[in-house]
Design a protein around this motif. Structure first.
Motif, PDB file in Angstrom:
ATOM      1  N   ALA A 230      -2.478  -6.109  18.363  1.00  0.00           N
ATOM      2  CA  ALA A 230      -2.990  -4.826  17.870  1.00  0.00           C
ATOM      3  C   ALA A 230      -1.884  -4.039  17.163  1.00  0.00           C
ATOM      4  CB  ALA A 230      -3.555  -4.016  19.034  1.00  0.00           C
ATOM      5  N   ALA A 231      -0.687  -4.018  17.775  1.00  0.00           N
ATOM      6  CA  ALA A 231       0.443  -3.316  17.154  1.00  0.00           C
ATOM      7  C   ALA A 231       0.830  -3.968  15.844  1.00  0.00           C
ATOM      8  CB  ALA A 231       1.632  -3.301  18.114  1.00  0.00           C
ATOM      9  N   PHE A 232       0.807  -5.303  15.815  1.00  0.00           N
ATOM     10  CA  PHE A 232       1.149  -6.036  14.597  1.00  0.00           C
ATOM     11  C   PHE A 232       0.162  -5.709  13.481  1.00  0.00           C
ATOM     12  CE2 PHE A 232       1.001  -9.720  11.789  1.00  0.00           C
ATOM     13  CZ  PHE A 232       2.348 -10.014  11.593  1.00  0.00           C
ATOM     14  N   GLY A 233      -1.132  -5.716  13.808  1.00  0.00           N
ATOM     15  CA  GLY A 233      -2.144  -5.400  12.811  1.00  0.00           C
ATOM     16  C   GLY A 233      -2.028  -3.976  12.305  1.00  0.00           C
ATOM     17  N   ALA A 234      -1.805  -3.028  13.243  1.00  0.00           N
ATOM     18  CA  ALA A 234      -1.660  -1.627  12.841  1.00  0.00           C
ATOM     19  C   ALA A 234      -0.440  -1.434  11.950  1.00  0.00           C
ATOM     20  CB  ALA A 234      -1.558  -0.748  14.080  1.00  0.00           C
ATOM     21  N   ALA A 235       0.666  -2.097  12.318  1.00  0.00           N
ATOM     22  CA  ALA A 235       1.881  -1.990  11.516  1.00  0.00           C
ATOM     23  C   ALA A 235       1.665  -2.558  10.120  1.00  0.00           C
ATOM     24  CB  ALA A 235       3.034  -2.711  12.213  1.00  0.00           C
ATOM     25  N   ALA A 236       0.914  -3.655  10.029  1.00  0.00           N
ATOM     26  CA  ALA A 236       0.635  -4.256   8.721  1.00  0.00           C
ATOM     27  C   ALA A 236      -0.169  -3.302   7.843  1.00  0.00           C
ATOM     28  CB  ALA A 236      -0.113  -5.577   8.906  1.00  0.00           C
ATOM     29  N   VAL A 237      -1.163  -2.647   8.449  1.00  0.00           N
ATOM     30  CA  VAL A 237      -1.975  -1.692   7.690  1.00  0.00           C
ATOM     31  C   VAL A 237      -1.123  -0.527   7.203  1.00  0.00           C
ATOM     32  CG1 VAL A 237      -3.863  -0.026   7.857  1.00  0.00           C
ATOM     33  CG2 VAL A 237      -4.120  -2.317   8.850  1.00  0.00           C
ATOM     34  N   VAL A 238      -0.275   0.003   8.096  1.00  0.00           N
ATOM     35  CA  VAL A 238       0.598   1.117   7.712  1.00  0.00           C
ATOM     36  C   VAL A 238       1.569   0.687   6.616  1.00  0.00           C
ATOM     37  CG1 VAL A 238       2.446   2.639   8.527  1.00  0.00           C
ATOM     38  CG2 VAL A 238       0.430   2.255   9.955  1.00  0.00           C
ATOM     39  N   ALA A 239       2.129  -0.510   6.752  1.00  0.00           N
ATOM     40  CA  ALA A 239       3.081  -0.998   5.752  1.00  0.00           C
ATOM     41  C   ALA A 239       2.409  -1.149   4.394  1.00  0.00           C
ATOM     42  CB  ALA A 239       3.663  -2.333   6.211  1.00  0.00           C
ATOM     43  N   ILE A 240       1.183  -1.672   4.381  1.00  0.00           N
ATOM     44  CA  ILE A 240       0.456  -1.819   3.116  1.00  0.00           C
ATOM     45  C   ILE A 240       0.162  -0.463   2.503  1.00  0.00           C
ATOM     46  CG2 ILE A 240      -1.734  -2.566   2.115  1.00  0.00           C
ATOM     47  CD1 ILE A 240      -1.727  -4.866   4.142  1.00  0.00           C
ATOM     48  N   ALA A 241      -0.202   0.517   3.352  1.00  0.00           N
ATOM     49  CA  ALA A 241      -0.482   1.862   2.854  1.00  0.00           C
ATOM     50  C   ALA A 241       0.775   2.497   2.256  1.00  0.00           C
ATOM     51  CB  ALA A 241      -1.025   2.726   3.983  1.00  0.00           C
ATOM     52  N   LEU A 243       3.418   0.881   1.098  1.00  0.00           N
ATOM     53  CA  LEU A 243       3.751   0.147  -0.114  1.00  0.00           C
ATOM     54  C   LEU A 243       2.882   0.592  -1.281  1.00  0.00           C
ATOM     55  CD1 LEU A 243       5.341  -2.153  -1.465  1.00  0.00           C
ATOM     56  CD2 LEU A 243       3.549  -3.721  -0.707  1.00  0.00           C
ATOM     57  N   GLY A 244       1.586   0.744  -1.023  1.00  0.00           N
ATOM     58  CA  GLY A 244       0.692   1.205  -2.082  1.00  0.00           C
ATOM     59  C   GLY A 244       1.066   2.591  -2.576  1.00  0.00           C
ATOM     60  N   SER A 245       1.457   3.472  -1.633  1.00  0.00           N
ATOM     61  CA  SER A 245       1.867   4.827  -2.007  1.00  0.00           C
ATOM     62  C   SER A 245       3.133   4.805  -2.865  1.00  0.00           C
ATOM     63  CB  SER A 245       2.093   5.655  -0.741  1.00  0.00           C
ATOM     64  OG  SER A 245       2.587   6.936  -1.062  1.00  0.00           O
ATOM     65  N   LEU A 246       4.089   3.971  -2.486  1.00  0.00           N
ATOM     66  CA  LEU A 246       5.339   3.883  -3.241  1.00  0.00           C
ATOM     67  C   LEU A 246       5.115   3.324  -4.643  1.00  0.00           C
ATOM     68  CD1 LEU A 246       7.773   2.570  -0.472  1.00  0.00           C
ATOM     69  CD2 LEU A 246       7.729   4.857  -1.464  1.00  0.00           C
ATOM     70  N   LEU A 247       4.243   2.326  -4.740  1.00  0.00           N
ATOM     71  CA  LEU A 247       4.001   1.688  -6.036  1.00  0.00           C
ATOM     72  C   LEU A 247       3.267   2.603  -7.008  1.00  0.00           C
ATOM     73  CD1 LEU A 247       3.009  -1.930  -4.928  1.00  0.00           C
ATOM     74  CD2 LEU A 247       5.125  -1.218  -6.060  1.00  0.00           C
ATOM     75  N   THR A 248       2.595   3.621  -6.486  1.00  0.00           N
ATOM     76  CA  THR A 248       1.860   4.534  -7.354  1.00  0.00           C
ATOM     77  C   THR A 248       2.653   5.782  -7.720  1.00  0.00           C
ATOM     78  OG1 THR A 248       0.825   5.515  -5.379  1.00  0.00           O
ATOM     79  CG2 THR A 248      -0.394   3.769  -6.531  1.00  0.00           C
ATOM     80  N   SER A 249       3.910   5.853  -7.261  1.00  0.00           N
ATOM     81  CA  SER A 249       4.743   6.999  -7.623  1.00  0.00           C
ATOM     82  C   SER A 249       6.021   6.528  -8.309  1.00  0.00           C
ATOM     83  CB  SER A 249       5.101   7.820  -6.379  1.00  0.00           C
ATOM     84  OG  SER A 249       6.019   7.124  -5.565  1.00  0.00           O
ATOM     85  N   THR A 250       6.494   7.327  -9.236  1.00  0.00           N
ATOM     86  CA  THR A 250       7.686   6.956  -9.994  1.00  0.00           C
ATOM     87  C   THR A 250       8.898   6.802  -9.084  1.00  0.00           C
ATOM     88  OG1 THR A 250       6.852   8.147 -11.918  1.00  0.00           O
ATOM     89  CG2 THR A 250       9.201   7.605 -11.888  1.00  0.00           C
ATOM     90  N   HIS A 251       9.094   7.765  -8.193  1.00  0.00           N
ATOM     91  CA  HIS A 251      10.240   7.707  -7.293  1.00  0.00           C
ATOM     92  C   HIS A 251      10.123   6.533  -6.320  1.00  0.00           C
ATOM     93  CE1 HIS A 251      11.874  11.433  -8.782  1.00  0.00           C
ATOM     94  NE2 HIS A 251      10.740  12.079  -8.524  1.00  0.00           N
ATOM     95  N   GLY A 252       8.886   6.221  -5.932  1.00  0.00           N
ATOM     96  CA  GLY A 252       8.680   5.084  -5.033  1.00  0.00           C
ATOM     97  C   GLY A 252       9.042   3.775  -5.686  1.00  0.00           C
ATOM     98  N   VAL A 253       8.656   3.612  -6.948  1.00  0.00           N
ATOM     99  CA  VAL A 253       8.994   2.392  -7.689  1.00  0.00           C
ATOM    100  C   VAL A 253      10.502   2.267  -7.854  1.00  0.00           C
ATOM    101  CG1 VAL A 253       8.802   1.217  -9.910  1.00  0.00           C
ATOM    102  CG2 VAL A 253       6.786   2.284  -8.884  1.00  0.00           C
ATOM    103  N   GLU A 254      11.165   3.401  -8.125  1.00  0.00           N
ATOM    104  CA  GLU A 254      12.621   3.378  -8.267  1.00  0.00           C
ATOM    105  C   GLU A 254      13.296   3.007  -6.945  1.00  0.00           C
ATOM    106  OE1 GLU A 254      13.625   7.231  -9.685  1.00  0.00           O
ATOM    107  OE2 GLU A 254      12.982   6.831 -11.751  1.00  0.00           O
ATOM    108  N   LEU A 255      12.698   3.429  -5.820  1.00  0.00           N
ATOM    109  CA  LEU A 255      13.247   3.086  -4.513  1.00  0.00           C
ATOM    110  C   LEU A 255      13.080   1.594  -4.217  1.00  0.00           C
ATOM    111  CD1 LEU A 255      14.456   3.990  -1.771  1.00  0.00           C
ATOM    112  CD2 LEU A 255      12.108   4.413  -0.994  1.00  0.00           C
ATOM    113  N   LEU A 256      11.891   1.067  -4.539  1.00  0.00           N
ATOM    114  CA  LEU A 256      11.628  -0.341  -4.278  1.00  0.00           C
ATOM    115  C   LEU A 256      12.381  -1.252  -5.243  1.00  0.00           C
ATOM    116  CD1 LEU A 256       7.774  -0.310  -3.601  1.00  0.00           C
ATOM    117  CD2 LEU A 256       9.585  -0.727  -1.938  1.00  0.00           C
ATOM    118  N   PHE A 257      12.483  -0.811  -6.485  1.00  0.00           N
ATOM    119  CA  PHE A 257      13.122  -1.631  -7.513  1.00  0.00           C
ATOM    120  C   PHE A 257      14.237  -0.832  -8.181  1.00  0.00           C
ATOM    121  CE2 PHE A 257       8.577  -2.823  -7.387  1.00  0.00           C
ATOM    122  CZ  PHE A 257       8.702  -4.130  -6.945  1.00  0.00           C
ATOM    123  N   PRO A 258      15.378  -0.714  -7.524  1.00  0.00           N
ATOM    124  CA  PRO A 258      16.477   0.095  -8.064  1.00  0.00           C
ATOM    125  C   PRO A 258      17.019  -0.450  -9.373  1.00  0.00           C
ATOM    126  CG  PRO A 258      17.231  -1.218  -6.206  1.00  0.00           C
ATOM    127  CD  PRO A 258      15.738  -1.339  -6.244  1.00  0.00           C
TER     128      PRO A 258
END
Length: 415
Positions: A230-241, A243-258
């Motif tokens: 259950a913790a693994f599944g919840a963590a996966a959902v949070v991580a995907i959320a 990641l999706g938030s970072l990929l949709t923001s300019t600063h997030g993309v810069e953080l993920l891909f410096p």
């Protein structure tokens, strides 16, 4: 049966365990992948000559799942363009090395020797390889200020992934080795190898290794497997959320891909254009060149393992790959209390994360794919195979005492 014969069979399984450990050690210690593969050739020969000893493996459905994926990707060489019999035989040969490795690891799983020896061997060799890479990095800083490993790890991303997998293996020693001296050595090794991962500046390796280490740690901290799942599944959902938030923001993309997005979206779109719509079902074949031109640059592969499998085997290949991944987690959770299952969960979690941004050869000679994917698959097969038979484990990670009845043939002959 004569005692000398029992000893001979026992030596075979022990020899296979040594060859498996040497295969991984040589990835870190030798310059050439071909040289590192020599133990796997002897391992394959040993398994082929003793095929009757491990015939019980065919009673495990999971073994057929592994063979099915490997066989299908090999067969895709028949519709590759261009198709070459010589290259197709090479693919079949590498596939055989992978399969024999997985079965040999599974067969030796009840004794715990591979995990026991591999952790200690990598404590020494992994730390030495990381120290050598760090010294070279300090003495002669590369132009991009990113650590390159030595020998087979000279590519930054490969170094980061192999050192990341080694970090998880060393943490397993810290958690489970019964000797305090080895625990302390593994702590020092983990700090050194972890530093190499950070200095590689590979976000993919760093994030993947972090997730793998967290999964390993939480699997030991959470006793109940349902709570862990259950913790693994919840963590996966949070991580995907996230990641999706970072990929949709300019600063997030810069953080993920410096260093920018490394052309990943362009690479993936070009690969998909080659697959869709004419090759969706069966792919273009494993021998079809997968180099990707983007502007004036040409990238050597899709930089995404899932997309690479889609390119090679289409939806059929992806389905087989996903089934194997899902079945692996089922096997590992079924034996959740086993230390080896927790290690495999950590390695597989790192693999599935890092494969989002890299990876292209599921069938290859010994290297990072064996560290990240085929090692946990072999552990999963061993646990699935052994679950059908009574056994009593040595808590120190040594031999296993097998019951005299209803046991796999090879194990029965060693008891």
């Amino acid at each position: 049966m004569p005692s000398w014969h029992n000893g001979l069979i026992g030596d075979r399984i022990q020899l296979n365990a040594i060859l498996i450990v040497l295969s991984f050690v040589f990835v870190l210690a030798l310059d050439s992948q071909s040289a590192a593969s020599y133990p796997t050739y002897f391992l394959a020969l040993s398994m082929a000559l003793a095929a009757g000893r491990w015939k019980d493996a065919w009673s495990v459905g999971y073994a057929w799942c592994i063979l099915g994926l490997l066989s299908y990707l090999c067969l895709s060489s028949l519709w590759s363009e261009p198709s070459s019999w010589r290259e197709a035989l090479g693919v079949f040969g590498r596939s055989a090395l992978v399969f024999f490795f997985v079965v040999a690891l599974a067969e030796s799983q009840p004794r715990g020797q591979v995990q026991f020896w591999l952790g200690r061997a990598l404590t020494v060799v992994g730390m030495a390889a990381a120290v050598a890479a760090i010294v070279a990095f300090v003495q002669d800083p590369p132009h991009d200020d990113r650590l390159d490993g030595l020998g087979q790890l000279e590519h930054t991303v490969v170094a980061g992934l192999v050192f990341g997998a080694t970090l998880i293996l060393l943490l397993d020693v810290v958690i489970g080795d019964p000797v305090r001296g080895w625990k302390l050595a593994a702590i020092l090794g983990a700090l050194t190898v972890g530093s190499a991962v950070v200095l590689s500046d590979s976000r993919n390796a760093l994030v993947g290794a972090t997730i793998g280490c967290l999964v390993l740690g939480f699997s030991h901290a959470i006793v109940d497997k349902r709570r862990f799942a259950a913790a693994f599944g919840a963590a996966a959902v949070v991580a995907i959320a996230i990641l999706g938030s970072l990929l949709t923001s300019t600063h997030g993309v810069e953080l993920l891909f410096p260093r920018g997005d490394s052309f990943r979206p362009d690479i993936w779109s070009r690969v998909l254009e080659r697959i869709v719509p004419d090759h969706v079902l069966f792919g273009l074949g494993i021998l079809t060149p997968d180099a990707v031109p983007v502007g004036e640059r040409v990238f050597s592969h899709p930089h995404n393992m899932y997309l690479a499998v889609f390119f090679q085997g289409g939806l059929v290949g992806v389905l087989l790959f996903v089934i194997l991944i899902g079945w692996s987690f089922i096997q590992l959770l079924a034996e959740y209390e086993q230390r080896s299952a927790k290690l495999a969960l950590g390695l597989l979690s790192m693999a599935l994360t890092s494969y989002l941004l890299d990876g292209h050869e599921l069938i290859d000679k010994v290297g990072e794919t064996w560290f990240l994917f085929w090692l946990p698959v072999g552990i999963s097969l061993g646990l699935a195979w052994g679950r059908r038979f009574p056994e009593q484990s040595d808590p120190a990670g040594g031999r296993v005492t097998i019951g005299a009845e209803n046991t796999p043939s090879a194990w029965r002959e060693t008891s």
